[in-house]
Design a protein around this motif. Structure first.
Motif, PDB file in Angstrom:
ATOM      1  N   MET A 187       0.792  -1.124  -0.071  1.00  0.00           N
ATOM      2  CA  MET A 187       0.129   0.005   0.151  1.00  0.00           C
ATOM      3  C   MET A 187       0.772   1.381  -0.132  1.00  0.00           C
ATOM      4  SD  MET A 187      -2.454   1.339   3.119  1.00  0.00           S
ATOM      5  CE  MET A 187      -1.371   1.724   3.815  1.00  0.00           C
ATOM      6  N   LEU A 188       0.593   2.126  -0.988  1.00  0.00           N
ATOM      7  CA  LEU A 188       1.167   3.485  -0.877  1.00  0.00           C
ATOM      8  C   LEU A 188       0.580   4.342  -0.095  1.00  0.00           C
ATOM      9  CD1 LEU A 188       2.061   3.719  -4.834  1.00  0.00           C
ATOM     10  CD2 LEU A 188       3.661   3.339  -2.836  1.00  0.00           C
ATOM     11  N   GLU A 189       1.404   4.920   0.803  1.00  0.00           N
ATOM     12  CA  GLU A 189       0.934   6.229   1.586  1.00  0.00           C
ATOM     13  C   GLU A 189       1.520   7.433   0.994  1.00  0.00           C
ATOM     14  OE1 GLU A 189       1.111   6.922   6.289  1.00  0.00           O
ATOM     15  OE2 GLU A 189       2.948   6.647   5.385  1.00  0.00           O
ATOM     16  N   GLU A 190       0.491   8.475   0.768  1.00  0.00           N
ATOM     17  CA  GLU A 190       1.067   9.737   0.262  1.00  0.00           C
ATOM     18  C   GLU A 190       1.564  10.714   1.493  1.00  0.00           C
ATOM     19  OE1 GLU A 190      -1.350  13.878  -1.143  1.00  0.00           O
ATOM     20  OE2 GLU A 190      -1.515  11.944  -2.639  1.00  0.00           O
ATOM     21  N   LEU A 191       2.704  11.301   1.254  1.00  0.00           N
ATOM     22  CA  LEU A 191       3.274  12.014   2.277  1.00  0.00           C
ATOM     23  C   LEU A 191       3.140  13.385   1.872  1.00  0.00           C
ATOM     24  CD1 LEU A 191       6.599  10.135   2.682  1.00  0.00           C
ATOM     25  CD2 LEU A 191       4.518   9.861   3.864  1.00  0.00           C
ATOM     26  N   ILE A 192       3.697  13.977   0.540  1.00  0.00           N
ATOM     27  CA  ILE A 192       3.461  15.326   0.205  1.00  0.00           C
ATOM     28  C   ILE A 192       2.951  15.444  -1.128  1.00  0.00           C
ATOM     29  CG2 ILE A 192       5.158  17.271  -0.311  1.00  0.00           C
ATOM     30  CD1 ILE A 192       5.449  16.516   2.432  1.00  0.00           C
ATOM     31  N   ARG A 193       2.111  16.554  -1.413  1.00  0.00           N
ATOM     32  CA  ARG A 193       1.587  16.872  -2.369  1.00  0.00           C
ATOM     33  C   ARG A 193       1.536  18.463  -2.612  1.00  0.00           C
ATOM     34  NH1 ARG A 193      -1.707  14.687  -6.392  1.00  0.00           N
ATOM     35  NH2 ARG A 193      -1.882  12.651  -5.197  1.00  0.00           N
ATOM     36  N   PHE A 194       2.199  18.771  -3.720  1.00  0.00           N
ATOM     37  CA  PHE A 194       2.269  20.517  -3.574  1.00  0.00           C
ATOM     38  C   PHE A 194       2.170  20.999  -5.169  1.00  0.00           C
ATOM     39  CE2 PHE A 194       6.850  19.269  -3.643  1.00  0.00           C
ATOM     40  CZ  PHE A 194       7.402  20.188  -4.572  1.00  0.00           C
ATOM     41  N   THR A 195       2.033  22.140  -5.179  1.00  0.00           N
ATOM     42  CA  THR A 195       2.223  22.603  -6.604  1.00  0.00           C
ATOM     43  C   THR A 195       3.247  23.800  -6.803  1.00  0.00           C
ATOM     44  OG1 THR A 195      -0.224  22.782  -6.690  1.00  0.00           O
ATOM     45  CG2 THR A 195       0.902  24.478  -8.260  1.00  0.00           C
ATOM     46  N   ALA A 196       4.052  23.531  -7.798  1.00  0.00           N
ATOM     47  CA  ALA A 196       5.388  24.112  -7.626  1.00  0.00           C
ATOM     48  C   ALA A 196       5.015  25.777  -7.813  1.00  0.00           C
ATOM     49  CB  ALA A 196       6.282  23.839  -8.841  1.00  0.00           C
TER      50      ALA A 196
ATOM     51  N   ARG B 187      13.653   6.315   0.422  1.00  0.00           N
ATOM     52  CA  ARG B 187      12.425   5.310   0.377  1.00  0.00           C
ATOM     53  C   ARG B 187      11.556   5.354  -0.591  1.00  0.00           C
ATOM     54  NH1 ARG B 187       9.140   4.232   5.581  1.00  0.00           N
ATOM     55  NH2 ARG B 187       8.214   2.713   3.906  1.00  0.00           N
ATOM     56  N   ALA B 188      11.023   6.886  -0.761  1.00  0.00           N
ATOM     57  CA  ALA B 188      10.255   7.323  -1.918  1.00  0.00           C
ATOM     58  C   ALA B 188      10.645   6.844  -3.208  1.00  0.00           C
ATOM     59  CB  ALA B 188       9.924   8.630  -1.790  1.00  0.00           C
ATOM     60  N   LYS B 189      12.110   6.967  -3.357  1.00  0.00           N
ATOM     61  CA  LYS B 189      12.814   6.566  -4.815  1.00  0.00           C
ATOM     62  C   LYS B 189      12.438   5.140  -5.156  1.00  0.00           C
ATOM     63  CE  LYS B 189      16.825   8.348  -5.646  1.00  0.00           C
ATOM     64  NZ  LYS B 189      18.070   8.882  -5.679  1.00  0.00           N
ATOM     65  N   PHE B 190      12.938   4.343  -4.172  1.00  0.00           N
ATOM     66  CA  PHE B 190      13.205   3.018  -4.400  1.00  0.00           C
ATOM     67  C   PHE B 190      11.878   2.098  -3.708  1.00  0.00           C
ATOM     68  CE2 PHE B 190      17.572   4.750  -4.046  1.00  0.00           C
ATOM     69  CZ  PHE B 190      17.748   4.304  -5.541  1.00  0.00           C
ATOM     70  N   LYS B 191      11.263   2.649  -2.614  1.00  0.00           N
ATOM     71  CA  LYS B 191      10.088   1.882  -2.144  1.00  0.00           C
ATOM     72  C   LYS B 191       8.768   2.552  -2.271  1.00  0.00           C
ATOM     73  CE  LYS B 191      12.691  -0.978   0.900  1.00  0.00           C
ATOM     74  NZ  LYS B 191      12.784  -1.473   2.513  1.00  0.00           N
ATOM     75  N   GLY B 192       8.500   3.513  -3.440  1.00  0.00           N
ATOM     76  CA  GLY B 192       7.623   4.271  -3.521  1.00  0.00           C
ATOM     77  C   GLY B 192       7.312   4.918  -4.878  1.00  0.00           C
ATOM     78  N   LEU B 193       6.982   6.309  -5.090  1.00  0.00           N
ATOM     79  CA  LEU B 193       6.466   6.873  -6.315  1.00  0.00           C
ATOM     80  C   LEU B 193       6.591   8.229  -6.075  1.00  0.00           C
ATOM     81  CD1 LEU B 193       5.784   6.272  -9.208  1.00  0.00           C
ATOM     82  CD2 LEU B 193       3.250   6.611  -8.434  1.00  0.00           C
ATOM     83  N   ILE B 194       7.444   8.903  -7.174  1.00  0.00           N
ATOM     84  CA  ILE B 194       7.198  10.451  -6.954  1.00  0.00           C
ATOM     85  C   ILE B 194       6.776  10.752  -8.263  1.00  0.00           C
ATOM     86  CG2 ILE B 194       8.829  12.721  -6.677  1.00  0.00           C
ATOM     87  CD1 ILE B 194      10.599  11.056  -5.182  1.00  0.00           C
TER      88      ILE B 194
ATOM     89  N   GLU C 182       2.635  19.838 -10.640  1.00  0.00           N
ATOM     90  CA  GLU C 182       2.142  19.172  -9.431  1.00  0.00           C
ATOM     91  C   GLU C 182       2.819  18.024  -8.940  1.00  0.00           C
ATOM     92  OE1 GLU C 182      -0.664  19.665  -7.614  1.00  0.00           O
ATOM     93  OE2 GLU C 182      -1.658  21.286  -8.994  1.00  0.00           O
ATOM     94  N   ILE C 183       3.431  18.046  -7.783  1.00  0.00           N
ATOM     95  CA  ILE C 183       4.172  16.889  -7.174  1.00  0.00           C
ATOM     96  C   ILE C 183       3.711  16.283  -6.166  1.00  0.00           C
ATOM     97  CG2 ILE C 183       6.371  16.565  -6.189  1.00  0.00           C
ATOM     98  CD1 ILE C 183       6.767  17.606  -9.038  1.00  0.00           C
ATOM     99  N   ALA C 184       3.780  14.945  -6.227  1.00  0.00           N
ATOM    100  CA  ALA C 184       3.326  13.863  -5.381  1.00  0.00           C
ATOM    101  C   ALA C 184       4.340  13.150  -4.765  1.00  0.00           C
ATOM    102  CB  ALA C 184       2.000  13.223  -5.842  1.00  0.00           C
ATOM    103  N   VAL C 185       4.558  12.768  -3.701  1.00  0.00           N
ATOM    104  CA  VAL C 185       5.475  11.891  -3.026  1.00  0.00           C
ATOM    105  C   VAL C 185       4.803  10.800  -2.312  1.00  0.00           C
ATOM    106  CG1 VAL C 185       7.455  11.411  -1.609  1.00  0.00           C
ATOM    107  CG2 VAL C 185       7.079  13.699  -2.918  1.00  0.00           C
ATOM    108  N   MET C 186       5.053   9.499  -2.512  1.00  0.00           N
ATOM    109  CA  MET C 186       4.271   8.600  -1.962  1.00  0.00           C
ATOM    110  C   MET C 186       5.315   7.376  -1.409  1.00  0.00           C
ATOM    111  SD  MET C 186       0.933   8.263  -4.433  1.00  0.00           S
ATOM    112  CE  MET C 186       2.075   9.121  -5.744  1.00  0.00           C
ATOM    113  N   VAL C 187       5.244   6.676  -0.381  1.00  0.00           N
ATOM    114  CA  VAL C 187       6.167   5.483  -0.119  1.00  0.00           C
ATOM    115  C   VAL C 187       5.110   4.437   0.430  1.00  0.00           C
ATOM    116  CG1 VAL C 187       7.893   7.206   0.753  1.00  0.00           C
ATOM    117  CG2 VAL C 187       6.001   6.340   2.542  1.00  0.00           C
TER     118      VAL C 187
END
Length: 298
Positions: A1-10, A36-43, A61-66
């Motif tokens: 399961m991916l958990e969203e950590l950060i979502r922002f607009t540049a 962790r986000a790079k290798f066990k998640g999604l940006i 629009e950037i979203a970071v998930m782990v």
């Protein structure tokens, strides 16, 4: 399961910076969490995978998930929760005395963690329970729960930098003197005990600031601010001065007037990790301490 950590607009100020630079400088994302986000998640940028060294443009629009390393093992148990504040990153809960925060060998269920997990699951949210500040079973008051790993890291940093301010109110036996001061006395385990602490020269540094709010009939209402966060710190420090908390029989207090240590986490103040807004949340004394205060201080 991916958990969203950060979502922002540049923003315009982010233009020309890399994804990594903005995440680390603007949002305080640690190197460990970024890996962790790079290798066990999604940006993602605008819904598409993005590398952290790519340059941002205003409006991106950037979203970071782990992905969680472990599934939450705490079983859901519905219970009433006194939620004083909640958003995407944190909850502040007023914990009643008698409620254990997290399951232990002696308390496998019926804890605050069980109740919070049930509350989230009922709302379709799948999160891990991450308490920021721990309160003893018989201490009442405000407790922060981080709702994602990024928020938990930010609060851990605040605790290290002492920018998360925790104010307690307590009823102590005797006339605490002077009107205000600082107790700077190291705390360690008492000899032959795995539970009881004591002031001892080889203990960990412990600092408690106090101010007497009222005195009467051999009792004192005291406001305390933690400079450090040692186990049983307030209880040990006041007991070491000859003023154990009312009801705290572990450290020399009497249970004649109240059936638990008269200690309440009254106020939390901090800067919100995402918005930067100054936050202050207070919780009045619960009924048992309020009744005792009225009896002695009017």
């Amino acid at each position: 399961m991916l958990e969203e950590l950060i979502r922002f607009t540049a923003e315009d100020a982010d233009a020309g910076q890399t994804v990594r630079e903005v995440l680390q400088k603007r949002f305080g994302v640690s190197r460990r969490l970024l890996i962790r986000a790079k290798f066990k998640g999604l940006i993602t940028r605008n819904g598409q995978h993005v590398f952290v060294n790519e340059i941002l443009q205003p409006g991106d629009e950037i979203a970071v998930m782990v992905r969680e390393d472990e599934e939450e093992s705490v079983a859901p148990e519905e219970m009433p929760l006194a939620i004083r504040y909640e958003d995407d990153d944190l909850m502040v809960i007023a914990k009643p005395a008698g409620l254990v925060v997290h399951p232990t060998g002696n308390h496998a269920g019926g804890t605050l963690a069980n109740g919070v997990i049930a509350y989230w699951q009922k709302r379709g949210e799948h999160r891990r329970f991450r308490a920021v500040n721990r309160l003893d079973k018989d201490t009442s008051g405000l407790l922060i729960v981080a709702k994602n790993q990024w928020a938990h890291e930010q609060f851990s940093r605040m605790q290290q930098e002492r920018t998360l301010h925790r104010t307690y109110q307590a009823i102590a036996e005797g006339d605490v003197q002077p009107d205000e001061g600082t107790i700077d006395a190291p705390i360690g385990l008492a000899e032959g005990s795995f539970i009881t602490r004591q002031v001892r020269p080889d203990g960990q540094s412990a600092v408690t600031h106090f101010r007497v709010l009222a005195r009467g009939c051999g009792m004192s209402l005291v406001e305390l601010v933690l400079g450090t966060g040692r186990t049983h710190q307030i209880r040990v420090h006041l007991s070491s001065l000859g003023h154990p908390l009312a009801g705290d029989d572990l450290y020399g207090g009497s249970r004649e007037l109240i059936g638990r240590q008269a200690l309440h986490a009254h106020r939390l103040s901090f800067v919100h990790p995402r918005s930067g807004a100054a936050m202050e949340i207070t919780e009045p004394l619960p009924a048992d301490m309020s009744t005792l205060a009225q009896k002695f201080f009017g």
